[in-house]
Write a protein that holds these residues in place. Structure first.
Motif, PDB file in Angstrom:
ATOM      1  N   PHE A 451       6.870   3.373   4.731  1.00  0.00           N
ATOM      2  CA  PHE A 451       5.676   2.689   4.238  1.00  0.00           C
ATOM      3  C   PHE A 451       4.432   3.285   4.903  1.00  0.00           C
ATOM      4  N   ASP A 452       3.307   3.114   4.233  1.00  0.00           N
ATOM      5  CA  ASP A 452       2.031   3.639   4.716  1.00  0.00           C
ATOM      6  C   ASP A 452       0.973   2.571   4.447  1.00  0.00           C
ATOM      7  N   SER A 453       0.393   2.034   5.518  1.00  0.00           N
ATOM      8  CA  SER A 453      -0.646   1.013   5.359  1.00  0.00           C
ATOM      9  C   SER A 453      -1.997   1.491   5.905  1.00  0.00           C
ATOM     10  N   THR A 454      -2.173   2.807   6.008  1.00  0.00           N
ATOM     11  CA  THR A 454      -3.449   3.326   6.512  1.00  0.00           C
ATOM     12  C   THR A 454      -4.529   3.182   5.444  1.00  0.00           C
ATOM     13  N   GLY A 455      -5.757   2.891   5.889  1.00  0.00           N
ATOM     14  CA  GLY A 455      -6.881   2.771   4.971  1.00  0.00           C
ATOM     15  C   GLY A 455      -6.626   1.705   3.922  1.00  0.00           C
ATOM     16  N   VAL A 456      -6.797   2.066   2.635  1.00  0.00           N
ATOM     17  CA  VAL A 456      -6.552   1.115   1.550  1.00  0.00           C
ATOM     18  C   VAL A 456      -5.186   1.378   0.896  1.00  0.00           C
ATOM     19  N   VAL A 532      12.917   1.552  -6.383  1.00  0.00           N
ATOM     20  CA  VAL A 532      11.878   2.564  -6.463  1.00  0.00           C
ATOM     21  C   VAL A 532      10.721   2.108  -5.596  1.00  0.00           C
ATOM     22  N   THR A 533       9.986   3.052  -5.012  1.00  0.00           N
ATOM     23  CA  THR A 533       8.819   2.699  -4.207  1.00  0.00           C
ATOM     24  C   THR A 533       7.652   3.618  -4.557  1.00  0.00           C
ATOM     25  N   LEU A 534       6.460   3.033  -4.589  1.00  0.00           N
ATOM     26  CA  LEU A 534       5.233   3.755  -4.910  1.00  0.00           C
ATOM     27  C   LEU A 534       4.158   3.380  -3.894  1.00  0.00           C
ATOM     28  N   GLN A 535       3.361   4.351  -3.497  1.00  0.00           N
ATOM     29  CA  GLN A 535       2.179   4.076  -2.677  1.00  0.00           C
ATOM     30  C   GLN A 535       0.954   4.016  -3.589  1.00  0.00           C
ATOM     31  N   GLN A 536       0.169   2.965  -3.403  1.00  0.00           N
ATOM     32  CA  GLN A 536      -1.073   2.837  -4.165  1.00  0.00           C
ATOM     33  C   GLN A 536      -2.268   2.950  -3.224  1.00  0.00           C
ATOM     34  N   ASN A 537      -3.210   3.821  -3.571  1.00  0.00           N
ATOM     35  CA  ASN A 537      -4.462   3.954  -2.834  1.00  0.00           C
ATOM     36  C   ASN A 537      -5.567   3.433  -3.738  1.00  0.00           C
ATOM     37  N   ASP A 538      -6.055   2.207  -3.453  1.00  0.00           N
ATOM     38  CA  ASP A 538      -6.995   1.565  -4.368  1.00  0.00           C
ATOM     39  C   ASP A 538      -7.822   0.548  -3.594  1.00  0.00           C
ATOM     40  N   ASP A 539      -9.134   0.734  -3.604  1.00  0.00           N
ATOM     41  CA  ASP A 539     -10.050  -0.253  -3.015  1.00  0.00           C
ATOM     42  C   ASP A 539     -10.338  -1.293  -4.100  1.00  0.00           C
ATOM     43  N   GLY A 540      -9.699  -2.444  -3.996  1.00  0.00           N
ATOM     44  CA  GLY A 540      -9.821  -3.462  -5.020  1.00  0.00           C
ATOM     45  C   GLY A 540     -11.202  -4.037  -5.191  1.00  0.00           C
ATOM     46  N   SER A 541     -12.078  -3.799  -4.230  1.00  0.00           N
ATOM     47  CA  SER A 541     -13.429  -4.357  -4.322  1.00  0.00           C
ATOM     48  C   SER A 541     -14.388  -3.436  -5.065  1.00  0.00           C
ATOM     49  N   VAL A 542     -13.947  -2.212  -5.368  1.00  0.00           N
ATOM     50  CA  VAL A 542     -14.816  -1.232  -6.015  1.00  0.00           C
ATOM     51  C   VAL A 542     -14.195  -0.843  -7.345  1.00  0.00           C
ATOM     52  N   ALA A 543     -14.986  -0.958  -8.427  1.00  0.00           N
ATOM     53  CA  ALA A 543     -14.477  -0.646  -9.750  1.00  0.00           C
ATOM     54  C   ALA A 543     -14.529   0.854 -10.006  1.00  0.00           C
ATOM     55  N   PHE A 544     -13.733   1.315 -10.936  1.00  0.00           N
ATOM     56  CA  PHE A 544     -13.776   2.706 -11.412  1.00  0.00           C
ATOM     57  C   PHE A 544     -15.118   2.911 -12.144  1.00  0.00           C
ATOM     58  N   PRO A 545     -15.829   4.014 -11.971  1.00  0.00           N
ATOM     59  CA  PRO A 545     -15.407   5.261 -11.306  1.00  0.00           C
ATOM     60  C   PRO A 545     -15.797   5.350  -9.840  1.00  0.00           C
ATOM     61  N   GLY A 546     -16.405   4.259  -9.269  1.00  0.00           N
ATOM     62  CA  GLY A 546     -16.761   4.314  -7.858  1.00  0.00           C
ATOM     63  C   GLY A 546     -15.545   4.498  -6.975  1.00  0.00           C
ATOM     64  N   ASP A 547     -14.422   3.929  -7.399  1.00  0.00           N
ATOM     65  CA  ASP A 547     -13.162   4.109  -6.680  1.00  0.00           C
ATOM     66  C   ASP A 547     -12.112   4.533  -7.704  1.00  0.00           C
ATOM     67  N   LEU A 551      -1.721   6.681  -7.506  1.00  0.00           N
ATOM     68  CA  LEU A 551      -0.325   6.320  -7.300  1.00  0.00           C
ATOM     69  C   LEU A 551       0.442   7.542  -6.811  1.00  0.00           C
ATOM     70  N   THR A 552       1.280   7.347  -5.800  1.00  0.00           N
ATOM     71  CA  THR A 552       2.117   8.421  -5.274  1.00  0.00           C
ATOM     72  C   THR A 552       3.539   7.903  -5.119  1.00  0.00           C
ATOM     73  N   ALA A 553       4.500   8.620  -5.658  1.00  0.00           N
ATOM     74  CA  ALA A 553       5.898   8.218  -5.509  1.00  0.00           C
ATOM     75  C   ALA A 553       6.403   8.590  -4.127  1.00  0.00           C
ATOM     76  N   PHE A 554       7.026   7.638  -3.437  1.00  0.00           N
ATOM     77  CA  PHE A 554       7.683   7.883  -2.156  1.00  0.00           C
ATOM     78  C   PHE A 554       9.191   7.948  -2.405  1.00  0.00           C
ATOM     79  N   PRO A 555       9.899   8.796  -1.691  1.00  0.00           N
ATOM     80  CA  PRO A 555      11.352   8.866  -1.895  1.00  0.00           C
ATOM     81  C   PRO A 555      12.053   7.625  -1.347  1.00  0.00           C
ATOM     82  N   VAL A 556      13.073   7.214  -2.043  1.00  0.00           N
ATOM     83  CA  VAL A 556      13.983   6.160  -1.570  1.00  0.00           C
ATOM     84  C   VAL A 556      15.262   6.852  -1.133  1.00  0.00           C
TER      85      VAL A 556
END
Length: 575
Positions: A451-456, A532-547, A551-556
């Motif tokens: 797992f990766d919980s760095t940043g967002v 299956v596991t996926l990493q999501q990098n998403d700042d929920g407070s900022v809408a697209f296209p600002g953020d 999605l990145t697939a992590f191996p299981v």
């Protein structure tokens, strides 16, 4: 079970110290061609050793293999023929099948097919306490097939049910015994004066894929039914002393059909689909004889019945070249987010690496295991799709994302060396913002992931517990969270019902996922699941296209380093 080149079919008989080969045309009729002459010559007995030498020489030598049979030899041939099992199998010859095939359950080595009895019960039989009349007969009939030592048949009794609608699309996924022609598939009620049909029964099966099995093509049975006719209570009332046994014989016969077995023989000379019964012969004594014996024998299998069961389900014998894989997360449809319309689609990419044609079945399921209707490319929408891939061929199909968002999982069964990848795509207001490709996975009980919980960053996990029947036991799954130094931080246990799908971020399961950290999660499941596991990098407070969400697939990874700490995972029988 020959279907081609009937003129090359021979049976071998041992007559004293020699063996002879006799050509047989059972189930076929030879067309006489008088202009060829010597028609009878080809029906003469052949000395097996001499005939084998001639075949080995590819017919280049003189045909000196014919021999003679004495009267005693002919009597011995007749005796051996009467002892030789000659079972028949049900086949799919309907236009939808395109290719004739036999029918077979595929998963008796790992699970049971559960049989229910309709709560109406069988008229004409005595009550059985709180159970519907006829319950004991169903259990005895099941036991007769399960106790056959030469096969792996795995039927089990599940209790009573009020279900009567069991057709395709009914949502009922088990096997059942019905009464009074609840299916409405028998044209006339039975009459003890005029006779008629006592019951019918058989399997539901998937049209695709086809599997090779001992020289025949087979389709996969998914569930079965037995449908007792209305009016048959008169049979039990006329013969009260053998009523229970006669009822049990009927049920056992119909269970044989649900296994893929056809009739052994018939006493009706107008029925040319199977051989005529010879009174007292092997086929005549089979439980799969087309007509009931009415002699109180109950669920008694003979050698012909057991030979059929062994052919389809014999232990250690050839089985289908079958592969089952899971896409543990499938998303399709539209949802609103911060003033934008988000669209999710899933593209499936398959490739046949084998040297033979592969038949592929793709099924979709929602959160509780119910069918998920998806529209692949130009439709029509369905919860199941069948495909055929030539050797080396690739196949691409994508959901259309035109309906409200659905999330679930997919299972695909292939008859050859086929694997696939699911590609998740997210579009915001029609603009593709991220994609992630996740390979299909085999079912298992022990997994590890990072797992990766760095940043967002957030790490998401999807679990799928695919089963054939909704009476399968609940599955207990343990998730253990470790930091980068493999220090245990938290333990959570969840329960998955049969067929259930669960998708979540780690922060939704564990209360204390550390910020800005890496670590590991181990998963221990009592019964096989897909992960299956996926990493999501998403700042929920900022809408697209600002953020821009990524999605990145992590191996299981199969296996877990804390297996000894947790003890063995239960993967035993599903009783």
């Amino acid at each position: 079970q020959l279907t081609h080149q009937m003129l090359g079919a021979f049976s071998v008989y041992k007559l004293g110290d020699r063996e002879v080969a006799l050509r047989h045309l059972d189930g076929a009729r030879e067309v006489a061609m008088p202009q060829l002459g010597e028609r009878g010559r080809y029906h003469r007995p052949r000395d097996l050793q001499a005939f084998a030498r001639w075949l080995k020489a590819r017919g280049t030598s003189e045909a000196d293999y014919f021999t003679q049979l004495t009267a005693a030899d002919r009597e011995e041939v007749t005796r051996q023929r009467s002892l030789r099992p000659r079972f028949t199998l049900l086949t799919c010859d309907a236009p939808d099948c395109a290719q004739s095939s036999a029918l077979r359950w595929m998963n008796f080595e790992t699970t049971q097919a559960i049989w229910f009895i309709n709560d109406q019960g069988q008229d004409g039989l005595p009550a059985e306490g709180e159970n519907p009349a006829g319950t004991q007969g169903l259990q005895d009939a099941i036991a007769a097939w399960v106790d056959d030592p030469g096969s792996t048949i795995s039927y089990a009794f599940g209790g009573e049910s009020g279900v009567t609608n069991i057709g395709v699309g009914s949502g009922f996924s088990n096997s059942i015994l019905l009464f009074n022609d609840e299916r409405g598939t028998i044209s006339n009620d039975f009459s003890c004066d005029d006779g008629g049909v006592l019951a019918n029964g058989g399997p539901f099966f998937a049209l695709m894929p086809l599997f090779p099995h001992k020289g025949v093509q087979v389709r996969r049975i998914t569930r079965g039914f037995v449908n007792m006719n209305a009016g048959i209570e008169c049979v039990f009332e006329l013969l009260p002393e053998t009523a229970q046994a006669n009822y049990t014989e009927i049920v056992a016969h119909e269970l044989g059909h649900s296994l893929g077995l056809g009739h052994s023989c018939t006493t009706n000379p107008e029925d040319t689909s199977v051989p005529l019964c010879t009174e007292g012969g092997t086929l005549d004594q089979a439980i799969m004889r087309a007509q009931i014996h009415l002699d109180g024998r109950g669920a008694l299998l003979n050698e012909d019945d057991m030979a059929a069961a062994s052919f389809l389900y014999g232990e250690g014998l050839e089985g289908p070249d079958e592969s089952t894989r899971i896409f543990a997360q499938v998303g399709d449809g539209m949802a609103a987010n911060m003033g934008s319309t988000i669209t999710f689609t899933t593209r499936f990419v398959f490739h046949n690496t084998g040297e033979s044609v592969a038949n592929l079945r793709l099924d979709f399921f929602k959160g509780e295991g119910e069918d998920m209707i998806l529209d692949l490319d130009d439709g029509p929408a369905s919860a199941a799709y069948d495909f055929e891939l030539q050797p080396g061929q690739s196949l691409v199909r994508e959901t259309r994302g035109l309906t409200p968002l659905q999330v679930g999982y997919a299972r695909f069964i292939s008859s050859s060396a086929v694997d696939g990848t699911a590609v998740f795509t997210r579009r915001d207001d029609g603009i593709t913002v991220t994609q992630a490709g996740v390979p299909s996975a085999a079912l298992g009980t022990d997994f590890s992931l990072v797992f990766d919980s760095t940043g967002v960053n957030e790490t998401g996990i999807a679990l799928a517990y695919p089963t054939e029947a909704d009476v399968e036991p609940d599955n207990q799954v343990s998730l253990r969270l470790y930091d980068a130094d493999f220090v245990l931080l938290a333990v959570e246990r969840i329960t998955l019902a049969a067929g259930e799908h669960r998708a979540f971020f780690l922060s939704e399961i564990f209360d204390d996922v550390p910020d800005d950290a890496f670590g590991a999660v181990t998963i221990a499941s009592e019964l096989p699941i897909g992960v299956v596991t996926l990493q999501q990098n998403d700042d929920g407070s900022v809408a697209f296209p600002g953020d821009v969400p990524i999605l990145t697939a992590f191996p299981v990874l199969p296996g877990r380093s804390d297996a000894s700490e947790l003890g063995p995972t239960a993967t035993g029988s599903r009783n």
